[in-house]
Enzyme design. Structure first.
Site, PDB file in Angstrom:
ATOM      1  N   ARG A   1     -58.781   2.990   4.851  1.00  0.00           N
ATOM      2  CA  ARG A   1     -58.990   3.616   3.473  1.00  0.00           C
ATOM      3  C   ARG A   1     -59.990   4.505   3.470  1.00  0.00           C
ATOM      4  NH1 ARG A   1     -60.054   0.053  -1.589  1.00  0.00           N
ATOM      5  NH2 ARG A   1     -62.065   1.163  -1.762  1.00  0.00           N
TER       6      ARG A   1
ATOM      7  N   ASP B   1     -60.495   0.645  -7.969  1.00  0.00           N
ATOM      8  CA  ASP B   1     -61.385   0.622  -6.981  1.00  0.00           C
ATOM      9  C   ASP B   1     -62.981   0.755  -7.178  1.00  0.00           C
ATOM     10  OD1 ASP B   1     -59.521  -0.022  -4.781  1.00  0.00           O
ATOM     11  OD2 ASP B   1     -59.481   2.044  -4.302  1.00  0.00           O
TER      12      ASP B   1
ATOM     13  N   HIS C   1     -54.243  -0.864  -9.178  1.00  0.00           N
ATOM     14  CA  HIS C   1     -53.432  -1.399  -8.023  1.00  0.00           C
ATOM     15  C   HIS C   1     -53.611  -2.868  -7.409  1.00  0.00           C
ATOM     16  CE1 HIS C   1     -56.748   0.451  -6.068  1.00  0.00           C
ATOM     17  NE2 HIS C   1     -56.552  -0.271  -4.885  1.00  0.00           N
TER      18      HIS C   1
ATOM     19  N   HIS D   1     -56.648  -4.183  -9.962  1.00  0.00           N
ATOM     20  CA  HIS D   1     -57.933  -3.695  -9.878  1.00  0.00           C
ATOM     21  C   HIS D   1     -57.895  -2.185  -9.816  1.00  0.00           C
ATOM     22  CE1 HIS D   1     -57.151  -3.655  -5.897  1.00  0.00           C
ATOM     23  NE2 HIS D   1     -58.292  -2.885  -5.463  1.00  0.00           N
TER      24      HIS D   1
END
Ligand code: SIN
Length: 272
Positions: free
Chosen positions: A261, A98, A246, A96
């Site tokens: 994150r 983000d 990723h 995917h």
């Protein structure tokens, strides 16, 4: 500052910089250029508190607030990435980009892992979407150019993670070009991902499904698109979310992994 590539085209480890300190303009310029050149930057042995992590993010733009971050961390700009033996899933286990359901998806994300599984594993794989585009035939490129796809937050957040929104709120849903152009490098790239892209407009359901499945398989089964980050405690990885995908590898059950994150909002929509 030293830059060691991880592969000939994607990923680099950067040493000689302390991210807990304000970056000089020279350091910022070198990291910015490396981000464009290598797409995935790995900084090891960093010791950051949340304010320092966010300050590094803010050098690149406004911080993103994740649509599903209901203050799990106590800070809307910090997304906790935590997997334990009690987790029903691990976030990001699947190829995917983000938050492409947003109108302005993040330009980049900075994941700071502080706890790695005792058994090893828990790597993150990254794939280069410039190369994914370049490897297609000219006929396929021509067909995809000009197409628009729908990216729907309901697919992962409700479908995969079962995260229900309060009454009256809806999951973000937006349209983006199937082939986009990076706003800084000007290079073309493949911009659909199996995490968020539900369908391509203007095609029948069967046509759209077949085409997306082909593109997702192309990404998932072409190892030379990828690099793999092996985390150690206190590693920060900063990826360019405009031209990569990723995949978090959950191979460490029942052990735990913890990180936080920070993402940076892009200042333009993905454009052809
Ligand atoms: C994510 O998708 O940002 C999580 C990646 C990871 O945990 O490795």
């Amino acid at each position: 500052m030293d830059i060691q590539p991880l592969t000939p085209h994607i990923g680099a480890e950067i040493t000689g910089v302390d991210l807990s300190q304000p970056l000089s303009n020279e350091e910022f310029a070198a990291i910015h250029q490396a981000h464009l050149d290598y797409m995935v930057l790995v900084f090891r042995d960093q010791h950051l508190d949340r304010e320092q992590h966010k300050a590094f993010g803010r050098r690149f733009g406004k911080l993103h607030v994740h649509p599903m971050n209901k203050n799990r961390s106590g800070d809307p700009e910090i997304l906790v990435v935590k997997t334990t033996k009690d987790s029903a899933y691990t976030a990001g286990e699947g190829w995917h980009t983000d938050v492409t359901c947003d109108e302005f998806p993040p330009m980049g994300s900075m994941l700071y892992i502080t706890e790695t599984p005792e058994c090893g594993g828990g790597d993150t794989m990254y794939a280069d979407m410039y190369m994914a585009y370049d490897m297609l035939s000219d006929t396929m490129k021509d067909m995809l150019d000009g197409l628009v796809a729908v990216h729907d937050g309901a697919m992962p957040y409700l479908g995969s993670y079962g995260a229900r929104l309060p009454e009256g709120q809806t999951y973000p849903k937006n349209e983006h070009p199937v082939i986009a152009r990076h706003p800084e490098t000007g290079k073309k790239l493949l911009y659909v991902n199996s995490g968020f892209t539900t369908h391509i407009k203007g095609l029948t359901r069967k046509e759209s499904r077949a085409l997306l499945d082909f593109l997702f398989e192309h990404i998932a089964t072409t190892p030379k698109l990828t690099c793999r980050v092996q985390w150690e405690p206190n590693t920060l990885t900063f990826w360019d979310n405009r031209c990569t995908q990723h995949h978090a590898v959950w191979d460490y059950y029942p052990y735990s992994r913890y990180g936080e994150r920070v993402s940076i909002v892009a200042d333009s929509r993905p454009a052809a």
